[in-house]
Design a protein around this motif. Structure first.
Motif, PDB file in Angstrom:
ATOM      1  N   GLY A 169       0.874  -1.239  -0.149  1.00  0.00           N
ATOM      2  CA  GLY A 169       0.022  -0.045   0.051  1.00  0.00           C
ATOM      3  C   GLY A 169       0.747   1.276  -0.115  1.00  0.00           C
ATOM      4  O   GLY A 169       2.035   1.141   0.037  1.00  0.00           O
ATOM      5  N   ALA A 170       0.150   2.378   0.039  1.00  0.00           N
ATOM      6  CA  ALA A 170       1.001   3.684   0.039  1.00  0.00           C
ATOM      7  C   ALA A 170       1.518   4.244   1.314  1.00  0.00           C
ATOM      8  O   ALA A 170       0.954   3.951   2.267  1.00  0.00           O
ATOM      9  N   ALA A 307      -7.991   9.871  -2.480  1.00  0.00           N
ATOM     10  CA  ALA A 307      -6.529   9.899  -3.131  1.00  0.00           C
ATOM     11  C   ALA A 307      -6.123   8.228  -2.936  1.00  0.00           C
ATOM     12  O   ALA A 307      -5.996   7.902  -1.722  1.00  0.00           O
ATOM     13  N   TRP A 308      -5.831   7.518  -3.777  1.00  0.00           N
ATOM     14  CA  TRP A 308      -5.261   6.514  -4.083  1.00  0.00           C
ATOM     15  C   TRP A 308      -4.277   6.126  -5.053  1.00  0.00           C
ATOM     16  O   TRP A 308      -3.874   7.152  -5.716  1.00  0.00           O
ATOM     17  N   ASN A 309      -3.810   4.949  -5.194  1.00  0.00           N
ATOM     18  CA  ASN A 309      -2.935   4.431  -6.515  1.00  0.00           C
ATOM     19  C   ASN A 309      -3.542   3.689  -7.395  1.00  0.00           C
ATOM     20  O   ASN A 309      -2.826   3.325  -8.297  1.00  0.00           O
ATOM     21  N   TYR A 310      -4.783   3.599  -7.393  1.00  0.00           N
ATOM     22  CA  TYR A 310      -5.599   2.760  -8.276  1.00  0.00           C
ATOM     23  C   TYR A 310      -7.150   3.112  -8.176  1.00  0.00           C
ATOM     24  O   TYR A 310      -7.627   3.310  -6.981  1.00  0.00           O
ATOM     25  N   PHE A 311      -7.904   3.538  -9.303  1.00  0.00           N
ATOM     26  CA  PHE A 311      -9.336   3.428  -9.292  1.00  0.00           C
ATOM     27  C   PHE A 311      -9.786   2.252 -10.174  1.00  0.00           C
ATOM     28  O   PHE A 311      -9.356   2.070 -11.448  1.00  0.00           O
ATOM     29  N   VAL A 402       0.321   7.879  -8.293  1.00  0.00           N
ATOM     30  CA  VAL A 402      -0.682   8.536  -7.231  1.00  0.00           C
ATOM     31  C   VAL A 402      -1.974   9.197  -8.176  1.00  0.00           C
ATOM     32  O   VAL A 402      -1.576   9.611  -9.263  1.00  0.00           O
ATOM     33  N   PHE A 403      -3.144   8.905  -7.737  1.00  0.00           N
ATOM     34  CA  PHE A 403      -4.223   9.489  -8.747  1.00  0.00           C
ATOM     35  C   PHE A 403      -5.095   9.932  -7.293  1.00  0.00           C
ATOM     36  O   PHE A 403      -5.241   9.528  -6.404  1.00  0.00           O
TER      37      PHE A 403
END
Length: 471
Positions: A169-170, A307-311, A402-403
């Motif tokens: 995870g981030a 804010a995530w690293n994937y959608f 980062v998205f």
């Protein structure tokens, strides 16, 4: 020179990662050879059991009941899907993977008990599990004592790097810091005042400590930062949301939410009840994704952020294949809610981590923990997000994109900002004074996750050159 070569030889015989790792990743064949040498010192109560028999046992340690079940159940399911995928291609080392699923029931001490059972009783080769940082902190001493491997798939507060944990995870600089930078930018609305709202445990409090230092470095005063925490399972947010609206009077304000688990449902419902729109007071969440929004009427929440690293909405061939595989698995196994099931960031992190572990086992030629750990530091995997993701040999974290996404009426997210590519995790925050000088580096000569100087000092330049020269 001779002194350092003797030290290196001793490290290799001990199965220590320092014997082969340096700034440049070795070729796969070289890493595999080093991993095989590590197998000379198998981890008791883990490696022997995990490598024997007709199957390789994989621990799945996620809450399937209690306050965190809303988030963790899908991680169990995607882990089982990934195991099926790997088995359909022949398994690993000619053996099928066998899941050992346990339910620690959102009970933090029970996480430690279940982790010990997985390692000592079931003899798992690796464990994928935990969501909250308090659950990870609970099991960490167990994995370090018994030399087990844990893959942790959820964003967290950083300030940690363990020899026995791989963080997929981030870290804060891969989620929380970019989110604040976006909120403070013209595109993000130019926020000047910040409500830090979270569940009362280590992840929100430590993350907010980092964010407070960051905001102060940007000239934000203490008067414009307000922190508030609620217990796990909290359900009454009427007074809190009213207080946020009052705090926001006079300056452009944003809410940074580190609320975890099923408390997100009443929180977001209350935002809608009180008409708190994203255009007035945006909320950016670090623990709310597609799964948490599935049971909420998202129409009043359109424009709120995460804010995530994937959608799930990311349009790549890899993501289309991932979603199709997930939907087929859900249908084939008749999972609850059927076609309403979604993918999310921690699910992608679980999927990436399991594939990296399988690749490392193949490279090492064994499930021996020390050998697999040695090989893991050099793995890469084309992720559903479309990026080539690498696992950092030094700090055991993934390099991640980062998205930032806006909630849509259908419960999905529209990406409004993203990095150009994956960024390296900071295990220790440069914004916290006592952490800024700390180093997480499991390669030689550092070989530590929390230090300010190398465990083995610094070898002479000619020795280092000999270590890094490729033959």
């Amino acid at each position: 020179m001779r002194k350092w070569l003797i030290v290196l030889a001793a490290l290799c015989q001990l199965g220590t990662e320092g014997c082969s790792k340096d700034d440049a990743a070795p070729a796969p064949a070289a890493a595999s050879a080093v991993a095989s040498s590590s197998a000379a010192a198998p981890a008791p109560a883990v490696s022997a059991a995990a490598g024997g028999g007709d199957t390789i046992k994989i621990g799945i340690l996620h809450s399937l009941s209690g306050t965190m079940a809303i988030s963790e159940t899908s991680l169990r399911d995607v882990a089982l899907m990934t195991i099926d995928e790997i088995n359909s291609k022949g398994g690993v080392l000619g053996k099928k993977l066998e899941a050992v699923v346990v339910d620690p029931a959102s009970n933090w001490p029970l996480f430690a008990e279940k982790a010990r059972e997985l390692l000592q009783k079931d003899g798992v080769a690796v464990t994928f599990g935990c969501w909250t940082s308090v659950s990870r902190k609970s099991v960490l001493p167990v994995f370090e004592e018994l030399n087990g491997l844990l893959f942790y798939p959820v964003q967290y507060e950083g300030e940690e790097s363990s020899y026995n944990v791989f963080y997929t995870g981030a870290a804060p600089n891969q989620q929380a810091i970019p989110a604040l930078e976006y909120l403070m930018s013209d595109k993000g609305g130019g926020a000047k005042r910040f409500e830090l709202l979270g569940t009362d445990y280590v992840y929100p409090r430590t993350t907010n400590k980092i964010l407070r230092y960051f905001l102060k470095s940007k000239g934000v005063s203490d008067d414009d930062i307000h922190e508030e925490y609620t217990p796990f399972g909290h359900s009454d947010y009427q007074t809190i949301v009213a207080g946020i609206k009052k705090f926001a009077v006079g300056k452009r304000t944003a809410v940074i939410s580190t609320i975890n688990g099923d408390s997100n449902v009443p929180f977001y419902k209350e935002l809608g009840n009180q008409g708190m729109k994203a255009s007035d007071i945006p909320v950016v969440a670090f623990s709310v994704g597609e799964e948490e929004l599935r049971g909420i009427d998202t129409k009043p929440l359109v424009g709120q952020l995460a804010a995530w690293n994937y959608f799930e909405s990311i349009d790549t061939p890899e993501n289309k294949a991932f979603i199709a595989e997930w939907k087929a698995y859900v249908k084939a196994h008749n999972l609850p809610d059927g076609d309403k099931r979604v993918t999310n960031d921690p699910m992608e992190a679980t999927y990436i981590g399991m594939h990296m572990w399988a690749q490392a086992v193949l490279q090492a030629g064994t499930t021996n923990v020390d050998a697999v750990r040695q090989a893991l530091g050099y793995q890469s995997f084309k992720s559903p997000s479309g990026f080539e993701i690498t696992l950092d040999a030094k700090n055991h974290h993934l390099h991640k994109p980062v998205f930032i996404g806006e909630v849509q009426a259908n419960g999905q997210f529209q990406v409004v900002w993203k990095t150009d590519g994956p960024i390296r995790a900071n295990a220790w925050s440069p914004f916290i004074p006592e952490s800024a000088k700390k180093v997480a580096d499991w390669t030689y000569p550092w070989v530590c996750g929390n230090c300010t100087e190398g465990k083995y000092g610094s070898p002479p330049p000619d020795t280092m050159a000999a270590m890094t020269t490729k033959k």
